[in-house]
Design a protein around this motif. Structure first.
Motif, PDB file in Angstrom:
ATOM      1  N   TYR A   1       1.185  -0.855  -0.312  1.00 47.21           N
ATOM      2  CA  TYR A   1      -0.126  -0.157   0.334  1.00 47.21           C
ATOM      3  C   TYR A   1       1.035   1.245   0.156  1.00 47.21           C
ATOM      4  O   TYR A   1       1.021   1.962   0.908  1.00 47.21           O
TER       5      TYR A   1
ATOM      6  N   THR B   1       0.513   4.171  -1.155  1.00 51.59           N
ATOM      7  CA  THR B   1       0.658   5.764  -0.224  1.00 51.59           C
ATOM      8  C   THR B   1       0.349   5.481   0.980  1.00 51.59           C
ATOM      9  O   THR B   1       0.660   6.084   2.497  1.00 51.59           O
ATOM     10  N   ALA B   2      -0.616   4.391   1.997  1.00 54.41           N
ATOM     11  CA  ALA B   2       0.120   4.426   3.243  1.00 54.41           C
ATOM     12  C   ALA B   2       1.220   3.663   3.742  1.00 54.41           C
ATOM     13  O   ALA B   2       1.773   4.110   4.955  1.00 54.41           O
TER      14      ALA B   2
ATOM     15  N   GLU C   1       2.758   0.834   3.910  1.00 53.22           N
ATOM     16  CA  GLU C   1       2.862  -0.591   4.995  1.00 53.22           C
ATOM     17  C   GLU C   1       2.480  -1.624   3.586  1.00 53.22           C
ATOM     18  O   GLU C   1       2.374  -1.385   2.255  1.00 53.22           O
TER      19      GLU C   1
ATOM     20  N   LEU D   1      -5.836  12.979   7.249  1.00 45.45           N
ATOM     21  CA  LEU D   1      -4.619  12.207   6.881  1.00 45.45           C
ATOM     22  C   LEU D   1      -3.398  12.101   7.592  1.00 45.45           C
ATOM     23  O   LEU D   1      -3.095  10.922   7.651  1.00 45.45           O
TER      24      LEU D   1
ATOM     25  N   LEU E   1      -5.210   9.912  10.386  1.00 43.94           N
ATOM     26  CA  LEU E   1      -4.765   8.608  10.095  1.00 43.94           C
ATOM     27  C   LEU E   1      -3.096   7.674  10.059  1.00 43.94           C
ATOM     28  O   LEU E   1      -2.699   7.060  10.416  1.00 43.94           O
ATOM     29  N   ALA E   2      -2.195   8.467   9.567  1.00 45.97           N
ATOM     30  CA  ALA E   2      -0.781   7.838   9.772  1.00 45.97           C
ATOM     31  C   ALA E   2      -0.541   7.689  11.241  1.00 45.97           C
ATOM     32  O   ALA E   2       0.085   6.990  11.865  1.00 45.97           O
TER      33      ALA E   2
ATOM     34  N   PHE F   1      -6.452   0.094   5.208  1.00 48.53           N
ATOM     35  CA  PHE F   1      -5.523   1.060   4.535  1.00 48.53           C
ATOM     36  C   PHE F   1      -6.658   1.769   3.301  1.00 48.53           C
ATOM     37  O   PHE F   1      -5.790   2.513   2.270  1.00 48.53           O
TER      38      PHE F   1
ATOM     39  N   ARG G   1      -7.208   5.939   3.736  1.00 48.29           N
ATOM     40  CA  ARG G   1      -6.162   6.602   3.160  1.00 48.29           C
ATOM     41  C   ARG G   1      -5.843   7.360   1.844  1.00 48.29           C
ATOM     42  O   ARG G   1      -5.256   8.212   1.021  1.00 48.29           O
ATOM     43  N   ASP G   2      -6.530   6.347   0.479  1.00 48.39           N
ATOM     44  CA  ASP G   2      -7.152   6.347  -0.161  1.00 48.39           C
ATOM     45  C   ASP G   2      -8.242   7.675  -0.953  1.00 48.39           C
ATOM     46  O   ASP G   2      -8.493   7.940  -1.489  1.00 48.39           O
TER      47      ASP G   2
ATOM     48  N   LYS H   1       6.061   7.860  12.283  1.00 46.72           N
ATOM     49  CA  LYS H   1       5.565   8.044  12.022  1.00 46.72           C
ATOM     50  C   LYS H   1       5.000   9.533  12.216  1.00 46.72           C
ATOM     51  O   LYS H   1       4.784  10.563  11.455  1.00 46.72           O
TER      52      LYS H   1
ATOM     53  N   LEU I   1       5.078  10.355   5.081  1.00 43.61           N
ATOM     54  CA  LEU I   1       3.753  10.323   4.380  1.00 43.61           C
ATOM     55  C   LEU I   1       3.164  11.294   3.978  1.00 43.61           C
ATOM     56  O   LEU I   1       1.850  10.279   4.184  1.00 43.61           O
TER      57      LEU I   1
END
Lengths: 426, 430
Positions: A9, A11-12, A14, A363, A366-367, A391, A394-395, B28, B103
């Motif tokens: 993933y 963008t995340a 992960e 966003l 969330l991170a 995840f 995130r999108d 993070k 991120l």
């Protein structure tokens, strides 16, 4: 690799390994190289609202409120040795949690991960439930329930549920009432266990500096295939109208506690569509009542709301509602002001630049929420229990449009589906 | 992962300001915590109230709505300014968190500077009154009302209420007996001048510790702190904590309240628990008595007798106190009190068995190992070490912990002197 799929993933930031054991248990592993702790969260879609169900043979069963929570407690008793002792020897932190629709068990540890995972799978999949053991736990659970009943936030929360819903079991807290706890028998717990605690119903989420293949192999070995059929939840009929537009109760308080709820017609659902709706609902409520909203600033400056003011969105497979809470001196004028603010927002609509700012904040938040192995494993399990892909939020957040938020707000803040719960000082 | 032997580099960007640099890169959400320490007591109310007033805007962001919007623009920046009690000290903390650039979209940039600038502006450049007053009068009155409301509703949080009454009675006359927000009368008497004095006190007279954790440009932070606080004269010297003698016999206080579940607290003076004492032996003794579900109290009072949902003991090394807390049925008070005393006496006279000692050791070591996984955990550990003046790495402490024998644990428990047993519960017979 055998049985595990590696998914990235980007963008995340992960990577996730996913698979399903022969017994049907879903396994998710998110490696966290270099971290000290590793965490495992195990859960299933059985919670406090499931008091009426069909067992594997199709027979209808009714159990008292609070049974799912009692069962969670009883599993920690272990079969031959207390789970406290087994985890204690390993030095692992552990706990469980019963929600309306799910039950979860978890541990985190910086040593002996495999041993601790064995304990987790063993006590959940191989318990011993007897009347004597059930009786022994009753006093402890009664104390837990009394602790919650002393909490005005908790009391007002369930008062709102009783105002919003006529029949849904979320009217009662997951622990049940003291009288429910006194009525629960070992046969109730065994029936629930047999119907729902099947390996094929379990989801295991792991995060930490662990080898995904080793975790999967262990889950494969420790979760046996069980042939008997799973139970199924019986739906509850709920009228469309709120149960009580205004519901009050007395409680030893310094100031009234007020909750205003707006009930949705249906649950936002599961999967990506449900997640999308949930994200829009959160953003809509932030737009209306969040700290950066003009309405909130106006209400704060005029002394209508104070720092006790907050808002939230709650949902499950059988419900969805928005709520705001406060401790005003005058509940009636507070309710009128808040409802008025909601109507004002609906007339004005979403301002694009405000929404973009709130999406940025979502966003970033969330991170941060996925940092520690424990938080990540918990989030993974939570998303799978809701049948969401991990995840994906995130999108999806960047895709939410002002029109989507406005539509959601209009449906969510319908004045015709609101109810008020007031806890007044006794 | 083995425990880290590393001790953070400490820099001194300004007189009386320590900057602890913890450059762990995997987080993070990096964070900076700026602690402003004063002796607790009569200044608590002003410091707590001004922290609330300062969050109502700066000269450039003139309302709390503007501040909230700015934090949202910073990709959900975390901001906290508030006071709490740490032993006899009153600690006000400015906490800032942000998301690491890796991120975020490339155009987001590094948020360390903007986050720190916002924190500085709140403390250094507050929104002033239109007529040149220190703070707008309406804002001061509104926030005063807000703080008074918070004091008024404290009894609604039964556990926090019990804690405050218990400390006020047990430690009467000591700084820690004063709540972090002072009293209702203290708050009522505050005006803009007193609040400005408190604000300047953060910058001029407090002992300041800055803890930065994560991928942070420490040199840039040091430069920023030097330019911000370089002119101060070094701040106050804070007295080392002392432990007053315990009374000759256990005191007991019962307070009636309209509650369903009674809250039990029992306090012991623990001079050996202070930084200069045998702290690893003390920590083990406390864990064996009441550390989570492995503690004796939990096993006996909850698991064997079903008298409580939870019962725990915690050692407060900044004050030399050991406090046992539980939620119980009011009618069980004597039974719980006697069992706590019996277990403390038993631990002091017979010590722990080998299994108890091993489990307590494992539990403490695992807690230290877990600290490495979150920025707040790491920041809190080193903030505590700085405050105690010990600055020992977890690896160094583990070496000591592993060498503590059962008799040293028993010896630690002998230094706990019973002071007060307290219950906040329904009227007897109800």
């Amino acid at each position: 690799m055998t049985g595990l799929q590696e998914i990235h993933y980007p963008t995340a930031g992960e990577t996730l390994f996913r698979g399903r054991t022969d017994s049907g248990m879903e396994v998710l592993v998110a490696p966290r190289p270099g971290f000290s702790t590793a965490a495992a969260h195990l859960g299933l879609r059985f919670g406090s609202v499931h008091t009426r169900f069909l067992d594997g043979s199709g027979k209808e069963i009714s159990i008292p409120d609070g049974s799912a929570h009692y069962l969670e407690h009883k599993l920690f008793e272990g079969k031959e040795e207390k789970v406290f002792d087994r985890f204690g020897r390993l030095g692992a932190d552990f706990n469980g949690g019963t929600g309306f629709h799910t039950t979860t068990y978890h541990f985190s540890t910086s040593r002996n991960f495999s041993d601790a995972l064995e304990v987790l799978l063993d006590f959940v999949l191989d318990p011993l439930i007897t009347e004597e053991r059930v009786e022994k736990e009753r006093g402890i659970i009664e104390q837990e329930v009394r602790m919650y009943e002393d909490d005005p936030g908790y009391r007002s929360h369930f008062l709102l549920h009783r105002a919003l819903y006529s029949n849904l079991p979320i009217r009662i807290s997951p622990g049940g009432r003291v009288s429910d706890v006194q009525a629960i028998k070992a046969t109730d717990l065994q029936a629930a266990y047999d119907a729902f605690y099947l390996p094929s119903a379990l989801i295991l989420a792991v995060s930490g500096d662990v080898d995904p293949e080793t975790v999967f192999a262990q889950a494969q070995e420790l979760a046996p295939v069980r042939e008997h059929a799973a139970g199924s939840h019986l739906p509850c009929n709920e009228p469309e109208a709120v149960a009580e537009p205004w519901l009050e109760e007395e409680f030893p308080l310094a100031r009234p506690r007020v909750l205003i709820g707006w009930r949705e017609n249906a649950s936002p659902g599961t999967g990506e569509a449900g997640l999308r709706r949930r994200l829009a609902a959160h953003l809509a409520l932030d737009m209306v009542f969040g700290l950066s909203s003009p309405l909130h600033a106006d209400l704060y400056d005029r002394g209508v709301v104070d720092d006790s003011f907050g808002h939230h969105y709650s949902d499950g497979p059988d419900h969805g509602y928005a709520a705001v809470a406060g401790s005003p001196e005058n509940p009636e004028s507070f309710v009128a002001e808040i409802k008025g603010a909601a109507v004002s927002f609906l007339a004005r609509g979403t301002v694009k630049k405000d929404l973009e700012r709130l999406k940025r904040a979502a966003l970033g938040g969330l991170a941060g929420s996925l940092e520690s192995p424990g938080a990540l494993a918990s989030a993974l399990l939570g998303s799978r229990l809701r049948d969401e892909e991990p995840f994906v939020a995130r999108d999806l957040i960047p895709e939410v449009t002002p029109e989507e938020v406005d539509t959601c707000a209009r449906e969510l803040l319908d004045p015709g589906r609101s109810a008020v719960a007031v806890l007044r000082p006794s | 992962m083995p425990l880290s032997p590393d001790v953070p580099e400490t820099r001194n960007p300004a007189p009386g300001v320590d900057l602890l640099c913890i450059p762990t890169r995997r987080f993070k959400r990096p964070g900076i915590w700026v602690h402003f320490d004063h002796e607790g007591g009569e200044g608590n109310a002003a410091r707590t109230l001004v922290a609330k007033v300062l969050q109502q805007g700066t000269s450039a962001l003139p309302s709390r709505r503007h501040l909230a919007a700015e934090l949202e623009s910073l990709w959900g920046g975390g901001f906290r300014l508030g006071g709490r009690r740490v032993g006899d000290l009153h600690r006000t903390t400015l906490g800032l968190r942000w998301t690491a650039p890796s991120l975020l979209p490339p155009d987001a940039g590094d948020l360390t500077g903007p986050s720190m600038d916002l924190g500085r502006a709140v403390l250094d450049d507050p929104r002033r009154g239109q007529g040149g007053e220190f703070f707008p009068g309406d804002v001061v009155e509104r926030e005063k009302g807000e703080l008074l409301r918070e004091i008024e509703v404290l009894p609604e949080d039964r556990s926090a209420w019990a804690d405050e009454i218990f400390l006020a009675r047990m430690c009467k006359g000591e700084p820690c007996a004063t709540p972090p927000w002072g009293s209702e009368e203290d708050v009522q008497g505050l005006g803009a001048e007193a609040l400005e004095e408190a604000r300047q006190g953060f910058l001029a007279s407090a002992k300041i510790t800055v803890i930065a954790v994560g991928p942070v440009d420490f040199s840039a932070l040091e430069t920023l702190l030097a330019s911000w606080l370089g002119d101060r004269d070094g701040g106050v010297d804070l007295a080392a904590p002392t432990v007053p003698p315990a009374p000759g016999s256990l005191r007991e206080i019962r307070q009636d309240a309209d509650v369903d579940q009674a809250r039990f607290r029992m306090g012991f003076r623990a001079p050996g628990g202070l930084a200069g004492g045998p702290r690893e032996a003390q920590a083990l003794a406390s864990a064996i008595l009441g550390g989570g579900s492995q503690g004796r109290l939990f096993r006996i009072i909850r698991e064997e007798r079903s008298l409580a949902y939870g019962i725990y003991a915690s050692l407060q090394p900044y004050k030399g106190l050991l406090v046992v807390e539980a939620g119980i049925d009011g009618s069980s008070y004597e039974e719980v009190r006697d069992e706590v005393l019996r277990q403390v006496e038993n631990l002091a006279s017979s010590g722990p068995n080998e299994e108890e000692l091993t489990r307590a050791r494992t539990r403490i070591l695992q807690r230290w190992e877990g600290l490495e996984d979150t920025a707040p955990g790491l920041g809190a550990y080193w903030g505590g070490e700085r405050l105690l003046g010990t600055m020992s790495s977890t690896a160094e402490r583990a070496e000591t912990l592993n060498s503590v024998e059962a008799d040293a644990v028993a010896e630690a428990a002998t230094t706990w002197l019973p002071d007060l047993a307290f219950i906040l519960g329904p009227e007897e017979g109800k």
